[in-house]
Scaffold this active site. Structure first.
Site, short mmCIF file in Angstrom:
data_model
loop_
_atom_site.label_atom_id
_atom_site.label_comp_id
_atom_site.label_asym_id
_atom_site.label_seq_id
_atom_site.Cartn_x
_atom_site.Cartn_y
_atom_site.Cartn_z
N HIS A 96 0.79 -1.16 -0.03
CA HIS A 96 0.04 0.11 0.17
C HIS A 96 0.91 1.18 0.08
O HIS A 96 0.37 2.54 -0.22
CB HIS A 96 -0.85 0.09 1.10
CG HIS A 96 -1.96 -1.22 1.39
ND1 HIS A 96 -1.50 -2.31 2.20
CD2 HIS A 96 -2.81 -1.66 0.63
CE1 HIS A 96 -2.30 -3.15 1.92
NE2 HIS A 96 -3.32 -2.97 1.00
N CYS A 118 3.32 -1.31 -4.29
CA CYS A 118 2.74 -1.58 -5.71
C CYS A 118 3.46 -0.52 -6.49
O CYS A 118 3.02 0.79 -6.20
CB CYS A 118 1.30 -1.82 -5.51
SG CYS A 118 0.71 -1.94 -7.22
N GLU A 148 -3.18 3.30 2.16
CA GLU A 148 -2.46 3.74 0.54
C GLU A 148 -2.87 5.20 0.75
O GLU A 148 -1.90 6.14 0.42
CB GLU A 148 -3.28 3.15 -0.29
CG GLU A 148 -2.75 3.67 -1.66
CD GLU A 148 -3.82 3.13 -2.69
OE1 GLU A 148 -3.64 3.86 -3.84
OE2 GLU A 148 -4.05 2.06 -2.85
N THR A 186 -5.84 3.49 -5.49
CA THR A 186 -6.03 2.83 -6.73
C THR A 186 -6.94 1.72 -6.63
O THR A 186 -7.52 0.95 -7.63
CB THR A 186 -4.62 1.88 -6.90
OG1 THR A 186 -4.42 1.25 -5.58
CG2 THR A 186 -3.60 3.00 -6.93
N SER A 244 -10.19 -5.02 3.20
CA SER A 244 -9.57 -4.96 1.76
C SER A 244 -10.44 -4.28 1.02
O SER A 244 -11.69 -4.35 0.78
CB SER A 244 -9.80 -6.45 1.09
OG SER A 244 -9.48 -6.28 -0.24
N SER A 245 -10.18 -2.77 0.47
CA SER A 245 -10.92 -1.83 -0.11
C SER A 245 -11.54 -2.45 -1.21
O SER A 245 -12.51 -2.39 -1.76
CB SER A 245 -10.15 -0.44 -0.47
OG SER A 245 -10.93 0.25 -1.09
N SER A 289 -6.31 -9.27 -3.57
CA SER A 289 -5.04 -9.81 -2.46
C SER A 289 -5.62 -11.39 -2.06
O SER A 289 -5.08 -11.63 -0.94
CB SER A 289 -5.05 -8.86 -1.29
OG SER A 289 -6.36 -8.58 -0.93
#
Length: 336
Positions: A96, A118, A148, A186, A244-245, A289
């Site tokens: 992130h 990433c 992030e 993202t 987890s978005s 993920s």
């Protein structure tokens, strides 16, 4: 935002089988691991192999319970802050991303670092720096408190304003309406992000767009696949963790696209069998993920309950891959 995704080949119009089976599964493709997650997980595994445990990781390397628990069993120690890592130890920064302040703190503590951010997140960091240097006000669309977002905003905290909910749009205060740009986390819903952009543009008609799409190819592709199958589904099961978005967005996308119901689960064992009452078509997908073994476990669980027919709904074929972090490439090269 453009429809094309780098490293992705279009799969043509998806076809959904209607064979008349009483119970069936529609399996989304693409699903699961993206290139950035794969790179981050392999980076930690390679660090364990090269240096042995313990390997420290700041925050979760990726937002998936199974992945984190598996790495913890192998000797990874997850910490919330860099200050928790012993001086001189090895620490991996998660996919992130982190702010410059975190890098500076690691240097002060003489930590050996591996940056598994990433590359698509790094791209957004570079955009923040570029536009901050040009003295723009930067409106970052994202979820408050997400790692992030914290890392991205930390590149230029005096120039970045977070826009999360619709009411945040009215709170934005810019110095020069002709020098305002929006960027984004993202892993957001494409549709929801563009709704927020439209709201911002109502206030700031000359609002500039990012040089290229910030929402990553994998997030977009997984949402497109879910949109293609959701109208056919009585139930969509999204494999992914609650933090987890991109996984949570898939549930929202499924419901908006016409699925009668949708739930987020880490494991098949979390399913309430009452969800299956009156259900003939179950859609299955997973966040970026999520290792595919968890999806295979879910398909087995569903097959045991009569959902043995599985039809894959393919909307894109992903080809992208990222090299290991430079710190590991050097170490691997010296070992060979």
């Amino acid at each position: 935002m453009t429809s094309a995704s780098p490293g992705t080949e279009p799969a043509g119009t998806p076809t959904i089988s209607r064979s008349g089976a009483a119970k069936r599964v529609l399996l989304a493709k693409p699903r699961g691991y993206c290139a950035g997650v794969d790179r981050a997980v392999v980076a930690v595994e390679k660090a364990l192999e090269l240096y042995g445990p313990p390997v420290y990781v700041r925050k979760e390397i990726v937002h998936n319970r199974h992945v984190v628990d598996t790495l913890r069993e192998r000797g990874v120690i997850f910490v919330d802050e860099t200050s928790e890592v012993p001086e001189g130890a090895l620490v991996v920064f998660s996919a992130h991303g982190v702010s410059p302040a975190v890098h500076a703190e690691a240097a002060e503590r003489n930590l050996r670092t591996i940056d598994a951010t990433c590359p698509l997140v790094t791209k957004v960091h570079k955009e923040v720096n570029r536009f901050a240097k040009d003295d723009y006000d930067i409106l970052l669309i994202g979820h408050e408190g997400h790692e992030e977002v914290e890392g991205t905003a930390g590149e230029a905290p005096d120039k970045v304003q977070l826009v999360d909910k619709p009411e945040d749009v009215d709170k934005v205060d810019v110095r020069d309406p002709s020098k305002v740009i929006w960027l984004s986390q993202t892993t957001l819903s494409v549709d929801e992000t563009m709704e927020r952009v439209d709201q911002l543009r109502d206030r700031f008609p000359t609002l500039a767009d990012p040089p290229s799409d910030d929402i990553c190819y994998a997030t977009t592709n997984r949402q497109v696949a879910v949109k293609a199958m959701a109208p056919e589904c009585d139930l969509v099961l999204v494999v992914g963790s609650k933090n987890s978005s991109n996984s949570k967005r898939l549930v929202e996308v499924a419901l908006k696209a016409g699925a009668s119901a949708s739930h987020l689960i880490d494991f098949a064992s979390e399913i309430d069998e009452a969800w299956l009452e009156g259900v003939s078509t179950v859609g299955v997908t997973s966040g970026a993920s999520v290792p595919d073994v968890l999806v295979m476990d879910l398909l087995k669980w569903l097959a045991e309950r009569g959902y043995g027919q599985v039809d894959e709904v393919t909307t894109a074929n992903e080809k992208i891959a990222f090299a290991l972090p430079k710190e590991l490439r050097k170490a691997v090269k010296s070992e060979s």
